[in-house]
Design an enzyme around this catalytic site. Structure first.
Site, PDB file in Angstrom:
ATOM      1  N   ASN A  20       7.556  -6.776 -13.313  1.00 27.30           N
ATOM      2  CA  ASN A  20       6.343  -7.490 -13.737  1.00 27.30           C
ATOM      3  C   ASN A  20       6.183  -7.441 -15.255  1.00 27.30           C
ATOM      4  O   ASN A  20       5.795  -8.438 -15.876  1.00 27.30           O
ATOM      5  CB  ASN A  20       5.105  -6.932 -13.035  1.00 27.30           C
ATOM      6  CG  ASN A  20       4.957  -7.491 -11.634  1.00 27.30           C
ATOM      7  OD1 ASN A  20       4.621  -8.662 -11.452  1.00 27.30           O
ATOM      8  ND2 ASN A  20       5.243  -6.674 -10.630  1.00 27.30           N
ATOM      9  N   MET A  96       1.794   4.010 -10.838  1.00 27.80           N
ATOM     10  CA  MET A  96       1.551   4.590  -9.516  1.00 27.80           C
ATOM     11  C   MET A  96       0.507   5.708  -9.534  1.00 27.80           C
ATOM     12  O   MET A  96       0.653   6.700  -8.829  1.00 27.80           O
ATOM     13  CB  MET A  96       2.878   5.105  -8.929  1.00 27.80           C
ATOM     14  CG  MET A  96       3.955   4.051  -8.838  1.00 27.80           C
ATOM     15  SD  MET A  96       3.440   2.613  -7.886  1.00 27.80           S
ATOM     16  CE  MET A  96       3.640   3.249  -6.243  1.00 27.80           C
ATOM     17  N   LEU A  99      -6.545   5.766 -11.876  1.00 28.93           N
ATOM     18  CA  LEU A  99      -7.176   6.217 -13.122  1.00 28.93           C
ATOM     19  C   LEU A  99      -8.629   6.578 -12.854  1.00 28.93           C
ATOM     20  O   LEU A  99      -9.300   5.937 -12.044  1.00 28.93           O
ATOM     21  CB  LEU A  99      -7.076   5.109 -14.174  1.00 28.93           C
ATOM     22  CG  LEU A  99      -5.640   4.832 -14.643  1.00 28.93           C
ATOM     23  CD1 LEU A  99      -5.556   3.514 -15.398  1.00 28.93           C
ATOM     24  CD2 LEU A  99      -5.106   5.972 -15.494  1.00 28.93           C
ATOM     25  N   HIS A 115      -1.207  -5.949  -7.356  1.00 30.84           N
ATOM     26  CA  HIS A 115      -0.946  -5.238  -6.102  1.00 30.84           C
ATOM     27  C   HIS A 115      -0.316  -6.217  -5.103  1.00 30.84           C
ATOM     28  O   HIS A 115      -0.786  -7.347  -4.972  1.00 30.84           O
ATOM     29  CB  HIS A 115      -2.258  -4.672  -5.540  1.00 30.84           C
ATOM     30  CG  HIS A 115      -2.065  -3.900  -4.279  1.00 30.84           C
ATOM     31  ND1 HIS A 115      -1.496  -2.639  -4.259  1.00 30.84           N
ATOM     32  CD2 HIS A 115      -2.312  -4.232  -2.987  1.00 30.84           C
ATOM     33  CE1 HIS A 115      -1.418  -2.226  -3.004  1.00 30.84           C
ATOM     34  NE2 HIS A 115      -1.908  -3.174  -2.210  1.00 30.84           N
ATOM     35  N   GLU A 148     -12.365   3.071 -10.418  1.00 30.16           N
ATOM     36  CA  GLU A 148     -11.793   4.377 -10.073  1.00 30.16           C
ATOM     37  C   GLU A 148     -11.411   4.479  -8.598  1.00 30.16           C
ATOM     38  O   GLU A 148     -10.910   5.518  -8.159  1.00 30.16           O
ATOM     39  CB  GLU A 148     -12.741   5.509 -10.501  1.00 30.16           C
ATOM     40  CG  GLU A 148     -14.071   5.549  -9.805  1.00 30.16           C
ATOM     41  CD  GLU A 148     -15.111   4.615 -10.429  1.00 30.16           C
ATOM     42  OE1 GLU A 148     -14.741   3.707 -11.200  1.00 30.16           O
ATOM     43  OE2 GLU A 148     -16.301   4.774 -10.109  1.00 30.16           O
ATOM     44  N   ASP A 151      -7.009   0.379  -5.895  1.00 27.28           N
ATOM     45  CA  ASP A 151      -6.913  -1.041  -5.527  1.00 27.28           C
ATOM     46  C   ASP A 151      -8.273  -1.608  -5.125  1.00 27.28           C
ATOM     47  O   ASP A 151      -8.352  -2.518  -4.293  1.00 27.28           O
ATOM     48  CB  ASP A 151      -5.878  -1.247  -4.405  1.00 27.28           C
ATOM     49  CG  ASP A 151      -4.497  -0.742  -4.804  1.00 27.28           C
ATOM     50  OD1 ASP A 151      -4.130  -0.897  -5.973  1.00 27.28           O
ATOM     51  OD2 ASP A 151      -3.794  -0.187  -3.940  1.00 27.28           O
TER      52      ASP A 151
HETATM   53  C1  GRF Z   1       4.898  -4.368  -7.699  1.00 26.68           C
HETATM   54  O1  GRF Z   1       5.108  -4.764  -6.374  1.00 26.68           O
HETATM   55  C2  GRF Z   1       3.427  -4.224  -7.994  1.00 26.68           C
HETATM   56  O2  GRF Z   1       2.649  -5.150  -7.311  1.00 26.68           O
HETATM   57  C3  GRF Z   1       3.131  -2.837  -7.478  1.00 26.68           C
HETATM   58  O3  GRF Z   1       4.262  -2.083  -7.824  1.00 26.68           O
HETATM   59  C4  GRF Z   1       5.394  -2.942  -7.929  1.00 26.68           C
HETATM   60  C5  GRF Z   1       5.945  -2.756  -9.309  1.00 26.68           C
HETATM   61  O4  GRF Z   1       7.144  -3.443  -9.492  1.00 26.68           O
HETATM   62  N1  GRF Z   1       1.894  -2.346  -8.012  1.00 26.68           N
HETATM   63  P1  GRF Z   1       7.747  -3.624 -10.932  1.00 26.68           P
HETATM   64  O5  GRF Z   1       7.857  -2.222 -11.544  1.00 26.68           O
HETATM   65  O6  GRF Z   1       6.830  -4.494 -11.735  1.00 26.68           O
HETATM   66  O7  GRF Z   1       9.086  -4.243 -10.742  1.00 26.68           O
END
Ligand code: GRF
Length: 199
Positions: A20, A96, A99, A115, A148, A151
């Site tokens: 991303n 991951m 926060l 997400h 906080e 998701d």
């Molecule tokens: C993605 O699926 C995002 O939606 C989730 O974690 C993954 C991260 O993938 N939060 P990348 O590191 O951007 O390839």
């Protein structure tokens, strides 16, 4: 005379692969996104995302949780790094960790996350597997403001993706990921227009 605002200054938090992040960097490089990644921060020093940032000439920094006595101190260090790079919008792209309120309030309404589900369905880990296990026929991805709650913040935009009968976690994840790579830069572009508007 009003000053003109340059590209929106982004700080991207990552933990892993960084696809991303790459999608955002590619859109910026192609001149389609009026933003600038000022810093990429990972809580894992070995995250491939940091290499991707460095390739693009973006400062890539590891801030490890284990180097701080508690979560508040860790988040303070993240915030200080972002402030040092004059970040205006914080983008969580595969970061991951949840926060806390202090961090979220410091950057109020200026932290977004991507997400891989149609929230509020399937928050947390392995969202695509959760969707397959449940048996939904439509999955997708969501970009939302971060609070906080994991998701749990207000939804900005979503893209729906069909779940096909023969799908595995891998094939569904790949179909969703392709849409993530479109949706995240698009939302950043919208926010760039709003946040850099000169009044
Ligand atoms: C993605 O699926 C995002 O939606 C989730 O974690 C993954 C991260 O993938 N939060 P990348 O590191 O951007 O390839």
């Amino acid at each position: 005379m009003s000053e003109t605002h340059g590209p929106l200054r982004l700080g991207v938090l990552v933990s892993g692969r960084g696809s991303n992040l790459a999608a955002v960097l590619d859109e910026i490089a192609a001149g389609r996104l009026a933003a600038e990644v000022r810093v990429v921060i990972s809580d894992h020093p070995a995250a491939p995302a940091l290499e991707r940032a460095a390739q693009a000439g973006v400062p890539a920094v590891a801030v490890e949780r284990r180097n701080f006595p508690d979560r508040a101190a860790f988040e303070k260090a993240l915030a200080a790094e972002l402030r040092q790079h004059e970040v205006e919008l914080v983008v969580l792209a595969g970061f991951m960790r949840v926060l806390g309120k202090i961090f979220v309030d410091e950057f109020s309404s200026r932290v977004i996350n991507i997400h891989p589900s149609l929230l509020p369905a399937f928050p947390g880990l392995q969202a695509q597997k959760q969707a397959l296990d449940y048996g939904v026929k439509i999955a997708g991805c969501t970009v939302h403001f971060v609070n906080e709650i994991m998701d749990g913040g207000r939804i900005i935009a979503q893209t729906a993706v069909p779940v096909l009968p023969e799908d595995t976690e891998e094939t569904l994840s790949a179909r969703i990921l392709a849409e993530e790579h479109r949706l995240l830069p698009q939302v950043i572009g919208w926010l760039a227009q709003i946040l850099t508007r000169q009044l």
